[in-house]
Structure formats: structure tokens, C-alpha cells
Design a protein around this motif. Structure first.
Motif, mmCIF file in Angstrom:
data_model
loop_
_atom_site.group_PDB
_atom_site.id
_atom_site.type_symbol
_atom_site.label_atom_id
_atom_site.label_comp_id
_atom_site.label_asym_id
_atom_site.label_seq_id
_atom_site.Cartn_x
_atom_site.Cartn_y
_atom_site.Cartn_z
ATOM 1 N N LEU A 133 -11.023 9.160 -22.396
ATOM 2 C CA LEU A 133 -10.725 10.137 -21.353
ATOM 3 C C LEU A 133 -11.946 11.016 -21.072
ATOM 4 C CD1 LEU A 133 -8.597 11.277 -19.438
ATOM 5 C CD2 LEU A 133 -7.815 12.772 -21.271
ATOM 6 N N ALA A 171 -3.542 27.222 -7.996
ATOM 7 C CA ALA A 171 -2.083 27.151 -8.123
ATOM 8 C C ALA A 171 -1.670 26.680 -9.515
ATOM 9 C CB ALA A 171 -1.502 26.214 -7.060
ATOM 10 N N TYR A 172 -2.463 25.789 -10.103
ATOM 11 C CA TYR A 172 -2.125 25.263 -11.435
ATOM 12 C C TYR A 172 -2.478 26.261 -12.533
ATOM 13 C CZ TYR A 172 -0.451 21.019 -13.774
ATOM 14 O OH TYR A 172 0.326 20.094 -14.435
ATOM 15 N N GLU A 189 7.007 26.478 -14.047
ATOM 16 C CA GLU A 189 7.203 26.844 -12.634
ATOM 17 C C GLU A 189 7.882 25.727 -11.829
ATOM 18 O OE1 GLU A 189 4.308 26.493 -14.152
ATOM 19 O OE2 GLU A 189 2.746 25.618 -12.875
ATOM 20 N N ARG A 241 -5.855 20.952 -19.054
ATOM 21 C CA ARG A 241 -6.030 19.508 -19.193
ATOM 22 C C ARG A 241 -5.193 18.742 -18.168
ATOM 23 N NH1 ARG A 241 -4.534 17.222 -24.199
ATOM 24 N NH2 ARG A 241 -5.896 15.504 -23.627
ATOM 25 N N ARG A 242 -3.976 19.214 -17.893
ATOM 26 C CA ARG A 242 -3.158 18.558 -16.868
ATOM 27 C C ARG A 242 -3.814 18.702 -15.495
ATOM 28 N NH1 ARG A 242 0.952 21.052 -19.798
ATOM 29 N NH2 ARG A 242 1.383 22.621 -18.222
ATOM 30 N N ARG A 297 -2.397 23.147 -20.077
ATOM 31 C CA ARG A 297 -2.294 23.354 -18.634
ATOM 32 C C ARG A 297 -3.602 22.988 -17.931
ATOM 33 N NH1 ARG A 297 0.798 26.045 -14.838
ATOM 34 N NH2 ARG A 297 2.443 26.505 -16.344
ATOM 35 N N HIS A 350 -6.974 18.970 -14.951
ATOM 36 C CA HIS A 350 -8.152 18.099 -14.976
ATOM 37 C C HIS A 350 -7.756 16.646 -14.688
ATOM 38 C CE1 HIS A 350 -12.303 17.585 -17.150
ATOM 39 N NE2 HIS A 350 -12.255 16.941 -16.010
ATOM 40 N N LEU A 351 -6.678 16.191 -15.331
ATOM 41 C CA LEU A 351 -6.217 14.815 -15.128
ATOM 42 C C LEU A 351 -5.743 14.626 -13.688
ATOM 43 C CD1 LEU A 351 -5.722 12.059 -16.375
ATOM 44 C CD2 LEU A 351 -3.475 12.844 -17.131
ATOM 45 N N TYR A 401 -23.772 16.440 -19.040
ATOM 46 C CA TYR A 401 -23.254 17.418 -18.080
ATOM 47 C C TYR A 401 -24.406 18.082 -17.320
ATOM 48 C CZ TYR A 401 -19.750 20.983 -16.671
ATOM 49 O OH TYR A 401 -18.884 21.786 -15.971
ATOM 50 N N ASN A 443 5.817 21.674 -16.402
ATOM 51 C CA ASN A 443 5.401 23.036 -16.077
ATOM 52 C C ASN A 443 6.614 23.915 -15.827
ATOM 53 O OD1 ASN A 443 2.421 22.655 -15.833
ATOM 54 N ND2 ASN A 443 3.080 21.204 -14.242
ATOM 55 N N GLU A 469 -13.847 11.628 -17.493
ATOM 56 C CA GLU A 469 -14.109 12.959 -16.946
ATOM 57 C C GLU A 469 -15.587 13.173 -16.624
ATOM 58 O OE1 GLU A 469 -10.492 15.095 -19.519
ATOM 59 O OE2 GLU A 469 -12.584 15.473 -20.012
ATOM 60 N N PRO A 502 -0.348 30.475 -13.121
ATOM 61 C CA PRO A 502 0.003 29.565 -12.034
ATOM 62 C C PRO A 502 0.731 30.302 -10.907
ATOM 63 C CG PRO A 502 1.651 29.425 -13.781
ATOM 64 C CD PRO A 502 0.669 30.498 -14.176
ATOM 65 N N LEU A 503 0.600 29.751 -9.696
ATOM 66 C CA LEU A 503 1.369 30.275 -8.569
ATOM 67 C C LEU A 503 2.746 29.619 -8.573
ATOM 68 C CD1 LEU A 503 -1.349 30.024 -5.763
ATOM 69 C CD2 LEU A 503 -0.675 32.057 -7.053
ATOM 70 N N SER A 526 -13.775 21.055 -17.478
ATOM 71 C CA SER A 526 -14.221 20.852 -18.868
ATOM 72 C C SER A 526 -14.595 22.184 -19.502
ATOM 73 C CB SER A 526 -15.442 19.925 -18.918
ATOM 74 O OG SER A 526 -15.137 18.676 -18.370
ATOM 75 N N TRP A 576 -22.515 15.703 -25.133
ATOM 76 C CA TRP A 576 -21.708 15.979 -23.944
ATOM 77 C C TRP A 576 -22.482 16.892 -22.984
ATOM 78 C CZ3 TRP A 576 -20.160 20.707 -22.046
ATOM 79 C CH2 TRP A 576 -19.323 20.637 -20.930
#
Lengths: 159, 159, 159
Positions: B81, A124-125, C52, A77-78, A75, A80-81, B142, C50, B85, A128-129, A35, B138
Motif C-alpha cells: 500500500l 469533508a473527511y 457521520e 488513512r481512509r 480516518r 488517503h485510500l 517523497y 464513519n 501511495e 469531518p463535515l 502521508s 520513504w
């Protein structure tokens, strides 16, 4: 008063349960960090989604141009999900696993691999690797969760 | 070994645990409400995402025009969402915190602030209230979760 | 009645808790399956998000064309998110319900309907079945969770 609590549960005195508590807390804190990283990228990239968040940039078109998506924000956010999708099963199955009487050594192995895998997955994300770094770290956490689920069902199965 | 676990008794008679059960249930019900609000806006705004959901509006182009996004629907979905989280960490860390033997007064303070913060966050997101209403609510939830995580790690740390 | 709860020992030897452990593990494994189905559709439809992930398809424009959304991938992702939104409340409320001393028969009924509803929901979403299949299976799981929440609040309420 907290002495009564201690007599009651003694859960927190059990080593396997303490290990579960420790690694679950670490991995949930790591998820919560996403977050903050999202907020950081939204502010530095000036990429917001709610009109009320851009009010400080002025009115009308001047603020509207900051209502946009940014690749770095998306990126995070993905990531996090993906955390939610994988840490929720760990939270539930890991708790039941900790209550199913595993050997301390085996339990620690599961919790450590899962936590290491999710931390690696985040790096990695976000860096990114190159693949298959992210894929493999995801798979390691997934496999460990399946292994714990197997133990839970073997111990507790009641349909 | 699972005999050690056996000492667990009277969880639901413990006041801290009852408070955890109460506030967790309230906050999860609040999160579930987001599904109903999303459905309400999808139906009143006629904004759907699955072709099979618009079949009752007729066939072909007549139904296809309802496959669209709507700002109100998207706003509720973002709130939902954000709940996931933040409530998932509360669910896990809060449970471990409740088992870590906190003072009843302190535990109630944590649970009440978190629940109040998430309810405020929902109003701030859906009305919407001007910032920093949503940001502050928020942050309150947290911060409370971080505080509980600190207590869990201080009590249970086993790496 | 909550005095009966007090006799709860050896959580994993308790039939209601074993039933909770079994159905929770099944429904979490089902949710985890959504990740594999997403990966399957991403690979067979060649639809990635992504950069990658498309590196093995070559460089530049050749790989870039696979950075796209695909209706089947998006459908599985919506099913996955719906799982998260509904299984997280079950995970938390179901645990508290299992600790609130329900009759074994009643508890099994709740857990079985929820699990059946979520499996049906997945088929209804992915095939897809015509509405109201998906809507009704969603509602069944939702109603069961509300019913368990009512029992938890009736037994444990401590504000």
C-alpha cells in the motif's frame, strides 16, 4: 539539450496539456499530503503499527502499548485510500482526455471541478463535515471523470 | 485542434523519456513483486482471508482456522500500500516532468534516487531494518517527487 | 524498430494508442464501479465506518450499531484494492508499451487479455467463483503486464 526536448514534444506548449499537467500535479501533491497528515497523527496520538516504529519509546510492554489503532489515524488513512481510488482514474482518463482534443474551456472546467471536488472531499473527511458533504464532493469528482471517459471513448474507440 | 497534438514525435527516442520509461517500469515491476511476496506468505503461513481460498484444506472448522491474519502477511501488505501511495504520484508527476524538458543529468538523478529509495524502502520494511531506515528511504522518494512537481509547475503552470 | 516509433504523429490517430486509450478507459471505469458496489452493500447491509454516515439512522446507540464491518462490503473492498494494485502497473507500463512501437495485432492481444482478465477477476471475486478462477484471472493480467514491461525495457532501456 533541453532545446531538443522542446522541439520534440511541444506537448507542454499545448494549453490543454499544460492545464492537465497543472491540475494533475496539484491533486497528486494533495494526495501526498495525506502521508504527512497520517504521520502527524501517528506521532501525536502515539498510535503505530510496526514494532520497529515504537523502539524509541523503550522496550517490551512499555513500547508495545503504542502498537494500536487510533480513530484519527484511521480516518486519514481512509481519506488517503479514497484519494487513490479516485485520483488514479483521473490520472489515466484525464491524460487520454487531454490528448483527445477537447475545447480548452471545457477541459479547464473538468480539471477545475475535479480538483476542487477532491480538496473539498479531504476537508469533508478530515474535519469531518456532516453528510452529504463528503458524498457530494466524491460524486462531483466521479461524475467529471465519467464525462472525460465518455469523450475519450467517443474520440478514440478502437476495440 | 487535435492537430496541435500532432507535433508530438519521437517520444521513445528521447533520452529523458527513455530514462523515465526504464525507471518507471522497474519501480512498477518492484511494486508488482509485492503481490507475489504476499501470496508466498499467505501460503507458507497458511493465513487467508477468503473462504474459497481455504477450500483445499478441507471443509468446516478444519478450513476455517486458516482464515486469519498473520503479522508477516500484514507487513507485506502495508509495504504494498505504501508503494501505491508513493509510486502513483511518481508515475504521474514523473511523466509530466519528463515532458517538461529537464536536463538529462538532472532527470536521471531524480529517477535513480526515487527508484533506489523505493527498493531500499521495501528491504527496510520487509527485513525489517531498525528505524529510521524505512522513514529516510520513504522521505527520499517523497522529496524527489516534490522536486519534480516543482519543475512541472514552473514549466507548465496554467490554472 | 524504435525508428518506426518516430513516425508516430497525432497520438490519438494512432491505432495502437487508440486501443490503449479504449481498453485503459474501460478497465478504469470497471475499477470505478467498485466504489458504487461498495456503497450499495454499505447501504443495503447497513455497515458503515464513519459516524457521520449513520447520523440519519438516529443518535447514540441507535446509530452506533451500524458502525460495523460486513463480509460482503469487505469482499468488494478487497477486490477494489486488488484492482488498484494491478491496474496502476497496466496504466503506466501499458502507456510506455503503446509508445514503444508494438505491432497492432500484438498490442490488441495484450490489452484484450488484460481487460478480460480483470473483468473475470471481478466476477470471480464478487460471486465468488471457486478457486482457481480468481487466481488464474489475476495471473493472466499479471503475465500480460510483465510481457509489456519486457517490450518496454527491450525498446527503451536507458539506465
Amino acid at each position: 539539450r533541453s532545446g531538443e526536448m522542446a522541439k520534440l514534444t511541444q506537448l507542454i506548449d499545448n494549453e490543454v496539456f499544460r492545464a492537465y499537467a497543472t491540475y494533475t500535479t496539484i491533486v497528486l501533491l494533495k494526495m501526498m499530503l495525506m502521508s504527512l497528515i497520517t504521520a502527524y497523527f501517528r506521532i501525536t496520538r502515539k498510535a503505530f503499527v510496526n514494532p520497529e516504529d515504537t523502539a524509541s519509546f523503550g522496550k517490551g510492554e512499555n513500547a508495545k502499548k503504542y502498537l494500536r489503532t487510533d480513530p484519527d489515524v484511521e480516518r486519514v488513512r481512509r481519506g488517503h485510500l479514497n484519494d487513490l481510488e479516485n485520483i488514479v482514474p483521473f490520472l489515466g482518463i484525464g491524460l487520454l482526455y487531454a490528448l483527445s482534443g477537447p475545447e480548452l474551456y471545457t477541459a479547464l472546467l473538468h480539471f477545475r471541478i475535479f480538483t476542487g471536488a477532491r480538496i473539498t472531499h479531504t476537508f469533508a473527511y478530515l474535519i469531518p463535515l456532516p453528510q452529504p458533504s463528503r458524498g457530494l464532493s466524491w460524486a462531483a469528482g466521479y461524475a467529471v471523470t465519467i464525462s472525460m471517459a465518455y469523450k475519450v471513448l467517443k474520440t478514440a474507440l478502437y476495440l
